[in-house]
Scaffold this active site. Structure first.
Site, PDB file in Angstrom:
ATOM      1  CB  SER A 110      50.167  44.157  31.296  1.00 38.97           C
ATOM      2  OG  SER A 110      50.350  42.780  31.093  1.00 38.97           O
ATOM      3  CG  HIS A 134      46.054  42.006  28.682  1.00 41.25           C
ATOM      4  ND1 HIS A 134      45.925  42.100  30.051  1.00 41.25           N
ATOM      5  CD2 HIS A 134      47.387  42.138  28.409  1.00 41.25           C
ATOM      6  CE1 HIS A 134      47.127  42.284  30.593  1.00 41.25           C
ATOM      7  NE2 HIS A 134      48.021  42.317  29.618  1.00 41.25           N
TER       8      HIS A 134
END
Length: 253
Positions: free
Chosen positions: A84, A234
């Protein structure tokens, strides 16, 4: 100087956490990589974990922190894994300093612009009033009003620590994140290219890397392979650590 956990010896492998994360999130995987002959450096990026707090916060400045870290530890020809926000930092580092980076692994983030989407999380974190000396249970109760997902709350609660007896606090620099939250979503400069081996791993249930993003990724990272971990969101490295480790290790080797 950035705080880090160092495991093992051998070829240097740096691991960069995501926004509101810290090195602890990667401890188990770090030990596994170390057992395969890597000297693993799991960093806390600035304003996160046990690293220093600063009013300056951007990808460019986080890259400079890592370059300085590598100089201090005499690291060269590094492999780097970033998730990320850490993945975007790793991409920028590799493109700006290709002589430093041998292989790049990016977990569930692209080089594109991302609109601000952490509003509920920030609202929950800001709703915690530490002057009332809340317990861990009371902090979670406050967060649950804004953040319904249990896993996300547990991830955030890892940042709680006892500042002094009876006084909890967050390790991260919430004041700066409130002010600089748009920095998290900024795109990499469109003309940046990294030509060395690159692996992107995305979560099959995540919308961070869409099929429509692949041409732009290939343009900026021409020596790229893209893998998908099915049934993962994610936080793919936490949801399916075994497959994440297998894909990463086979690529590094």
């Amino acid at each position: 100087m950035l705080y880090s956990k160092i495991e093992g010896s051998g070829k240097p492998l740096l691991i960069l956490h995501g926004f509101l994360g810290m090195s602890d999130n990667w401890k188990t995987l770090g030990v596994q990589f170390a057992s395969e002959g890597f000297e693993v450096h799991i960093l806390d990026l600035r304003n996160h974990g046990r690293s220093f707090h600063s009013d300056e916060f951007s990808y460019e400045i986080m890259v400079q922190d890592i370059v300085q870290y590598c100089k201090e530890h005499q690291l060269s020809n590094i492999n780097i894994i970033g998730h990320s926000m850490g993945g975007k930092t790793a991409m920028l580092l590799a493109a700006r300093y290709p002589e430093l980076v041998e292989k790049l692994i990016v977990a569930d983030i692209g080089p594109k612009y991302y609109a601000p989407h952490h509003q509920d999380i920030l609202a929950g974190l800001n709703a915690v009033d530490f002057t009332l000396k809340p317990s861990r249970i009371e902090v979670e109760a406050t967060l649950s009003q804004y953040i319904p997902d249990f896993g996300t709350r547990q991830f955030l609660l890892k940042n709680l620590y006892w500042q002094e007896p009876g006084q909890l606090a967050f390790r991260f620099n919430l004041a700066v994140f409130n002010e600089k939250i748009t920095e998290i979503g900024v795109p990499l400069p469109a003309d940046l290219v990294f030509e060395k081996p690159t692996l992107f791993i995305r979560g099959g249930n995540s919308d961070y890397i869409l099929d429509s993003d692949v041409p732009k990724i290939k343009e900026q990272f021409p020596n790229v392979r893209i893998e998908t971990i099915p049934n993962s969101g994610h936080w793919l490295h936490a949801e399916n650590p075994a497959l994440f480790y297998e894909l990463s290790l086979s690529y590094l080797n």
